[in-house]
Each structure stands twice: as structure tokens, then as C-alpha cells.
Design a protein around this motif. Structure first.
Motif, short mmCIF file in Angstrom:
data_model
loop_
_atom_site.label_atom_id
_atom_site.label_comp_id
_atom_site.label_asym_id
_atom_site.label_seq_id
_atom_site.Cartn_x
_atom_site.Cartn_y
_atom_site.Cartn_z
N GLY A 15 0.11 3.70 1.68
CA GLY A 15 -0.08 4.28 3.00
C GLY A 15 -1.37 5.06 3.11
N VAL A 52 2.98 1.92 7.94
CA VAL A 52 1.65 1.64 7.37
C VAL A 52 1.70 1.74 5.85
CG1 VAL A 52 0.39 2.35 9.43
CG2 VAL A 52 0.93 4.05 7.67
N SER A 53 2.91 1.78 5.28
CA SER A 53 3.04 1.82 3.84
C SER A 53 4.07 0.81 3.38
CB SER A 53 3.44 3.22 3.37
OG SER A 53 4.73 3.55 3.86
N GLY A 70 -3.89 4.56 5.96
CA GLY A 70 -3.17 3.63 6.82
C GLY A 70 -3.57 3.74 8.28
N THR A 86 0.83 -1.20 0.00
CA THR A 86 0.00 0.00 0.00
C THR A 86 0.87 1.25 0.00
OG1 THR A 86 -1.59 1.30 1.29
CG2 THR A 86 -0.16 -0.17 2.51
#
Length: 390
Positions: free
Chosen positions: A262, A275-276, A265, A260
Motif C-alpha cells: 500500500g 490500494v494494498s 498507493g 503491494t
């Protein structure tokens, strides 16, 4: 529930969700603000900043200790005095002497004592233990457990006086008990060789450690712990036996992978650092970390009048092995595990099977790429080794 940190949160969420009849009625925190917030968030009717008041509250019959290590003994003494069942998070004590006093306190009071060693209750571990105990791996010769992550969440962990040490007392306690379960709890730990160092963090306690534990059967336990591992939390176990091998991966590379940018996130998993990018979420964290099966065992043991899988005595043995680790790291030699109270039945040394072929001892048998059978033999009289292919 004594404590409103990460472990108190995991415990409370598990208790409120696992059997549908267990509820946290009282929560204790050293901070009024945190006690109020935690009670509101988790639907707990009573909160207190007075330890004995919380323990003595008439609406509770079981005390769950999720406090910093240096507060465990006081909480155990108060809970025993008030006749409450006691469930204490790991490690039981900061050292074996402290753990032994807590064990004695619980046994003198005649109250239930459970050791909350969640990683011995992960679904994968429980299934692997059943395989080992049924003999599918034969005699266990080696068990390795690894726990590494970027470091604990709360300030007290980093203070060796409050915690009793660093990464070994924090993470090694998990690894040691996992190893003990796989080699068998009647298998006495004899001696330890350990290395520790403080490589990254500006603290006095160790942030890395490796140890070997020799058991009376001849089996070797091995653990690796670190507070400097980057990329999340790495939990892995490996067991080798005379008839088989097993590998377990509890966090990271468990079959759930996401990439991802983010965007949007949020929380990924305990100790996740980002979160990325490539992420490794955990589907049901409290289940995968063993909390659900752990509390189920504890409360069913209370209901059935039996001992749980993990007891205060187990916590004492773990602390004794940790003490030997720290002595070995200081002396740079093998150090004995000092157990003033050993309750195991003992086990025999791993037996070597002997098979003969044409009057010689068979060392190994294998299948060749062309389908032929190959034997490696030893002539016991001459001491010579030879190959036979046929």
C-alpha cells in the motif's frame, strides 16, 4: 458535456484524447463550484449551471448527456428543440414509456441520437461480436453477462425514484444490451423470468438481481447483477453456440496483477476497494471499458450519415426488457416483454441438424481415450438409445 460526475469525467477524457479534433466546449453542472473546477481541470472554455443555456450554446453541435436518469428526458427535449445531435448515457430512460418518448422526440426533430452503451464497445466485445456474426460459434443458444461491484458512486443511484430502480436498471442495462448483440438484434425478446432482493443495503431498490430472457430463436439470455460484490468490479460475458463457445473477462483477472503493502498507493481502477494487497489494475481504463470505440463509432456515424451501432431505439428495447424484469420479480412468473414498437426483422428458431447412421439418428459423436469413435444413436421407431463404438 452535461454532468461532471464520474461518467462525465470518463467521457470528457475520452473525447479529448481519441480523435484529436473533438473538444468539449461547454460543461454543465448543477453546482457552480463543480462546474468551475471541472472546466479548469479539463481545459473547457465555457461552463454553466443553466441546462438550457449550456445546451443552446453556439459553440457546441453535439450534446452529451451524463446526467442522473431522471434528468435525461428534459435534456433530450431541450437538445432536440435546439437542433443538436444527442448522445445519451445508459439507461436511456427510467422505464420504457420514458425511453419511447425520448426516441420519438429525437426522430420527430430529425437529429442524431446515439445510445452511449460503452460495454458493448470494449475491444474484446467487438472482436467477439465479429466472430459470432461471421458464424464461428454457429447459432447462439445462450449468452450470459455479469456485472457486479460494491455499489455506485453517487447518491442519486440509490434512490429508486430518481434512478428508476436499483442494480438492474444501473447494471442490468449493460448486460441486456450485451446479450442482445450476441443473440442478434433482430431476435425479438419474448419473455423474462427475474429474481431481485435487497440483501445488504438499507434502501428500497434491489441490490441484487438475476434474470433469464427468452428470445424468439429459442436462445436464452442470462444476467447477474449486484451492488454487494466485494473486491472491485467483475465484468464477464459468456456465449455458447452450436459450433463454439467464448468467454470474456473485462475487469479482474485480466493478466495485470500486483501485490503491494500500500506504500504510495493511489487510484487502481474503477470500483477498486483497496490500494494494498493483491490488486488488479487496468492498463487503459477508458479503452478497456469501451469509451474510445464508442465515441469513435458515434462521431464517424455522424460524419458518414449512418446509424451508430447503439441507437436510441436500442435504449428503448433495453428499458422494455428491464420493465419486464421488474414485473417478473413482483409476480414470480414469466412476464412478456412489451414492445409497442418492434423494428426487428425476426429470426427463425434455432434449427436442429439431423444425421443418420445405419438407419438411426445420431445424437452425439465423440472420440474415446483409446482413439476409437463413439456414436450415441436413437432408433426413431422404438425410441431406444444405444452406443456404437468402432
Amino acid at each position: 458535456m452535461l454532468g461532471t460526475g464520474l461518467i462525465g469525467l470518463f467521457y470528457t477524457v475520452t473525447l479529448h484524447g481519441q480523435r484529436n479534433r473533438d473538444r468539449v466546449e461547454v460543461v454543465y453542472s448543477r453546482s457552480q463550484e463543480r462546474a468551475d473546477a471541472f472546466a479548469t481541470e479539463q481545459g473547457i472554455p465555457h461552463r454553466s449551471t443553466d441546462l438550457e443555456e449550456a445546451i443552446a450554446h453556439p459553440d457546441s453541435d453535439t450534446i452529451v448527456i451524463g446526467l442522473p436518469n431522471h434528468l435525461h428526458e428534459e435534456a433530450v427535449e431541450l437538445a432536440a428543440r435546439h437542433g443538436k445531435a444527442i448522445l445519451c448515457t445508459k439507461p436511456l430512460g427510467r422505464n420504457a414509456e420514458e425511453a419511447k418518448r425520448m426516441l420519438d422526440t429525437v426522430e420527430r426533430a430529425g437529429v442524431f441520437g446515439g445510445y452511449l452503451e460503452d460495454l458493448c464497445y470494449t475491444p474484446k466485445t467487438l472482436k467477439a461480436l465479429r466472430m459470432v456474426q461471421s458464424g464461428q460459434l454457429g447459432d447462439v443458444t445462450w449468452a450470459r453477462s455479469r456485472e457486479t461491484h460494491p455499489g455506485p458512486h453517487s447518491a442519486w443511484f440509490w434512490d429508486g425514484n430518481q434512478a428508476g430502480g436499483g442494480a438492474i436498471v444501473d447494471l442490468g442495462c449493460h448486460c441486456i444490451e450485451i446479450v442482445r448483440n450476441f443473440v442478434g438484434k433482430d431476435n425479438r425478446p419474448v419473455e423474462v423470468m427475474c429474481w431481485t432482493d435487497t440483501l445488504v443495503h438499507p434502501i428500497e431498490a434491489e441490490d441484487n438481481g438475476i434474470a433469464l430472457i427468452r428470445f424468439e430463436s429459442g436462445a436464452i439470455g442470462q444476467f447477474e447483477v449486484s451492488w454487494t460484490f466485494r473486491g472491485g468490479m467483475d465484468l464477464r460475458d459468456e456465449v455458447a453456440g452450436t459450433e463454439g463457445t467464448l468467454w470474456l473477462n473485462h475487469f479482474l483477472r485480466t493478466g495485470f496483477e500486483v501485490f503491494t503493502s500500500g506504500a504510495g498507493g493511489d487510484y487502481v481502477a474503477e470500483k477498486a476497494e483497496t490500494v494494498s494487497g493483491w490488486l488488479f489494475p487496468v492498463g487503459d481504463e477508458v479503452s478497456e471499458l469501451g469509451y474510445v470505440d464508442m465515441f469513435t463509432d458515434m462521431f464517424e456515424a455522424m460524419d458518414e450519415g449512418r446509424q451508430p451501432m447503439e441507437t436510441f431505439y436500442d435504449g428503448y428495447v433495453v428499458n422494455a426488457i428491464i420493465d419486464a424484469c421488474y414485473r417478473s420479480a413482483a409476480s414470480r412468473t414469466w412476464e412478456p416483454v412489451r414492445l409497442d414498437d418492434w423494428r426487428g426483422r425476426g429470426v427463425p428458431r434455432i434449427a436442429r441438424s439431423v444425421r443418420a447412421h445405419d438407419g438411426k439418428t445420431v445424437i452425439k459423436e465423440e472420440k474415446m481415450p483409446d482413439g476409437r469413435r463413439k456414436l450415441i444413436l436413437k432408433d426413431e421407431e422404438s425410441g431406444e438409445f444405444s452406443d456404437v463404438v468402432g
